[in-house]
Design an enzyme around this catalytic site. Structure first.
Site, short mmCIF file in Angstrom:
data_model
loop_
_atom_site.label_atom_id
_atom_site.label_comp_id
_atom_site.label_asym_id
_atom_site.label_seq_id
_atom_site.Cartn_x
_atom_site.Cartn_y
_atom_site.Cartn_z
N GLN A 283 -14.62 2.62 1.43
CA GLN A 283 -13.86 2.08 0.44
C GLN A 283 -13.70 2.88 -0.52
OE1 GLN A 283 -15.90 -1.28 -1.79
NE2 GLN A 283 -14.22 -1.48 -3.27
N ASP B 219 0.90 -1.23 -0.16
CA ASP B 219 0.11 -0.05 0.01
C ASP B 219 1.04 1.17 0.05
OD1 ASP B 219 -1.72 2.09 1.13
OD2 ASP B 219 -3.05 0.69 1.44
N HIS C 166 -10.63 -5.39 -2.44
CA HIS C 166 -9.27 -5.61 -1.65
C HIS C 166 -9.16 -5.88 -0.10
CE1 HIS C 166 -10.14 -1.04 -1.54
NE2 HIS C 166 -9.54 -1.32 -0.55
N PHE C 167 -8.11 -6.65 0.34
CA PHE C 167 -7.99 -6.90 1.71
C PHE C 167 -6.58 -6.10 1.93
CE2 PHE C 167 -10.88 -10.51 2.29
CZ PHE C 167 -11.34 -10.77 1.13
N HIS C 168 -6.88 -5.47 3.07
CA HIS C 168 -5.69 -4.83 3.77
C HIS C 168 -4.88 -5.70 4.80
CE1 HIS C 168 -6.95 -0.59 2.84
NE2 HIS C 168 -7.86 -1.12 2.67
P1 AMP Z 1 -9.79 1.42 0.82
O1 AMP Z 1 -10.02 2.41 1.89
O2 AMP Z 1 -10.11 0.22 1.55
O3 AMP Z 1 -10.45 1.61 -0.53
O4 AMP Z 1 -8.18 1.48 0.64
C1 AMP Z 1 -7.59 1.68 -0.66
C2 AMP Z 1 -6.05 1.66 -0.39
O5 AMP Z 1 -5.45 1.84 -1.55
C3 AMP Z 1 -5.63 2.84 0.57
O6 AMP Z 1 -5.04 2.40 1.66
C4 AMP Z 1 -4.38 3.54 -0.30
O7 AMP Z 1 -3.47 4.01 0.23
C5 AMP Z 1 -4.51 2.32 -1.57
N1 AMP Z 1 -3.86 2.72 -2.52
C6 AMP Z 1 -4.49 3.68 -3.50
N2 AMP Z 1 -3.54 3.91 -4.63
C7 AMP Z 1 -2.44 2.74 -4.48
C8 AMP Z 1 -1.68 2.40 -5.48
N3 AMP Z 1 -1.47 2.87 -6.77
N4 AMP Z 1 -0.67 1.51 -4.94
C9 AMP Z 1 -0.83 0.85 -3.97
N5 AMP Z 1 -1.79 1.43 -2.96
C10 AMP Z 1 -2.80 2.06 -3.46
#
Ligand code: AMP
Length: 138
Positions: free
Chosen positions: A96, A33, A102-104
């Site tokens: 989101q 991330d 996606h899974f963190h």
């Molecule tokens: P969410 O809030 O669950 O939708 O999280 C989306 C995640 O994607 C966030 O933690 C961002 O930091 C991450 N993110 C956004 N763009 C990218 C990217 N190009 N590469 C890696 N992570 C990303």
């Protein structure tokens, strides 16, 4: 709602934009991330086009959990983390921000849990160094 093939993770899957890859198999991809909640914060995504967990096939959902577990074990070892949070958000109302499921995988601490993700861009060289450590821990 129809899947938006222009979302950032779809572009990563097509190789149109780069990522710091940690793991890949037939059904999933894991990478760093770029705006992490804690050092070692990784993401696991299905290769299937699906916006939320509810749009995923059973096979892809199972593959994501298997990969999240593998990645979580490597992150835990590499970061010497006392615990790991696996977090998955569905819908804008839940927070989101990227419209591909996606899974963190987040090394946990009280500080990390209150910090939030997606806010501050990490230095590319630091992310690359952490990715190397995690890859070595599989
Ligand atoms: P969410 O809030 O669950 O939708 O999280 C989306 C995640 O994607 C966030 O933690 C961002 O930091 C991450 N993110 C956004 N763009 C990218 C990217 N190009 N590469 C890696 N992570 C990303």
């Amino acid at each position: 709602m129809a899947y938006d093939a222009q979302n950032i993770f779809a572009k990563i899957l097509r190789g149109e934009i780069p990522c710091l890859k940690l793991y890949e198999d037939e059904h999933t991809l894991a990478f760093m991330d770029i705006m992490p909640q804690a050092d070692g914060h990784a993401l696991v995504i299905p290769k299937e086009a699906a916006e939320t967990l509810f749009d995923l096939s059973d096979q892809a959902a199972a593959a994501c959990v298997q990969t999240a577990r593998k990645v979580a074990q490597a992150v835990k070892k590499a970061m010497d983390a006392p615990g790991i949070v696996v977090l998955q958000l569905n819908g804008v109302a839940a927070g989101q921000t990227v419209a591909h499921c996606h899974f963190h995988v987040i090394p946990s601490s009280l500080a990390a849990l209150t910090k939030g993700h997606g806010a501050h861009m990490e230095k590319p060289e630091k992310l690359a160094e952490l990715a190397e450590k995690i890859r070595a821990a599989f």
